[in-house]
Scaffold this motif. Sequence first.
Motif, PDB file in Angstrom:
ATOM      1  N   ASN A   1       0.815  -1.217   0.000  1.00 50.37           N
ATOM      2  CA  ASN A   1       0.000   0.000   0.000  1.00 50.37           C
ATOM      3  C   ASN A   1       0.846   1.264   0.000  1.00 50.37           C
ATOM      4  O   ASN A   1       0.494   2.265  -0.635  1.00 50.37           O
TER       5      ASN A   1
ATOM      6  N   ALA B   1      -3.005  -2.560  -5.949  1.00 49.04           N
ATOM      7  CA  ALA B   1      -3.258  -1.589  -4.883  1.00 49.04           C
ATOM      8  C   ALA B   1      -3.454  -0.187  -5.454  1.00 49.04           C
ATOM      9  O   ALA B   1      -4.249   0.597  -4.925  1.00 49.04           O
TER      10      ALA B   1
ATOM     11  N   ASN C   1      -6.902   1.216  -4.290  1.00 49.65           N
ATOM     12  CA  ASN C   1      -6.814   2.291  -3.292  1.00 49.65           C
ATOM     13  C   ASN C   1      -6.913   3.690  -3.892  1.00 49.65           C
ATOM     14  O   ASN C   1      -7.324   4.627  -3.197  1.00 49.65           O
TER      15      ASN C   1
END
Length: 493
Positions: free
Chosen positions: A193, A239, A243
Amino acid sequence: MSRSWTPKSIPQLTNEQESLLLERVCQYSLANGLVMYPPGFTISNADIAPVTLFPTPFPKDLFEHAVKVQKLFNSLYAQVVSGQREWLLEISKELAKFDRDFTGQLYKTYIESVELSGGKPLQPLSLGLFRSDYMYDEIEHSIKQIEFNTVSVSFGGLSTKVGKLHQYLNSNGSYNPTEKFYGEGIPVSNSINELALGLAAANAAYNDKVNKSQKPPVVLFIVQDNERNCFDQRHVEYALLDNHLTLSYRCTLEAAKEFTFIKDDKLYIKTTSEEVGVIYYRSGYSPLDYETDPELTWSNRLYLETTYAIKCPSLLTQLSGTKKVQQALTSAELVQSFMPELSSQATQELLDTFVKIYPFDDSEEGKIAKKLAFESPEKFVLKPQREGGGNNIYKENIPAFLNSIDESEWGAYILMEIINPPTYENKILRLGQVHQEHIILELGIFGTILFNEDTGEVLSNENAGHLLRSKVSSSNEGGVAAGFGCLDNVYLQ
């Protein structure tokens, strides 16, 4: 300062318990993407990445020290690229004489890119996804830096996965059926992340300054052909999308001009006309990445460099990762002159991680290095200006190697004191076989920094998780992708 530290031994399991543990390791790894392609793979044929069955102990205070100094290192290397550009270019120009085919080409391509862009890079913003690697010095009870990586830092994706694997095994009783054998001491790296966040931050900065359309820019991964470690990269890619709603594309350096086009100095994906905000190099760190067709690959690197897209890394930032720069930065006076705003305590925290590194040139220190290399080679490793495993010359092999090349080529190397870490017992799963080994550890700390190469302004500077790699104690090299090591995770005590 030395102190006693007694690492925890691996759990003693019955054959039945270890069989169940191995089943859980394999199935968790396959279910969660802790995988690599084996040599000679087909696209549907992945295998579990080389991994330890147990986490390996690491001193908690030294782990925290490594994490603490990472942002200082990020800032130091950003300062080398921005505030100390002429110094860096002078070093790179000198190295180019000794390592014409790689460092020389990086330097030459940078100079050409600046000339083509009217005297300075079109895009001053630069993104560093860095990793500082350490070994534990048992005698001093300290961490010592092996190298600082400025390009294509690997295993941020799989590091998260192996941490979760060990945490899962600790929690479900695989190590001890009655309690957590490792307590709460197994950290999970958030590197997937955090690295994705670094890329997304750069992409957002590009969007604010350059992109005028409503459609958000994308990230272009430059990758090796037949990349065995693509899953590590894919985890970061996924990610980015999950995200940050940021799309990614992948192409090789050889295919860059076929896959993209340039309009008004902006880079676009040819099939979709999407604008590229960030070029993320997971290739281009080794001479091997240019050898298929040197004229084409170096031309394509220049082509990509002369666009508005933010590079990760730029050619100049990549050049800051040479071993010669690392050697120079072990000087307290130089670090203090580059970053006078640092407190004496912060400066010392950086310096405490250094071993002695000598240049291999005609300076006074270089003359000392040449003497030491032949008189006490067992204390040193000889390193070229290269990334990735398999390039270093160790100990007693140094004199014969130096005698095998012309002395005019010696300036391409640095001589670094050997770090003598302790060994630990662990079990390694590699290609379906379990091997009980004595291993040594290499701790990597990730960091991200977005900065302006012209002004030195830092837009963001963050920690980005950790990586632990292990290798059998009889092996000098430690690269997992290069076949020398395996993935591991720390147990902090």
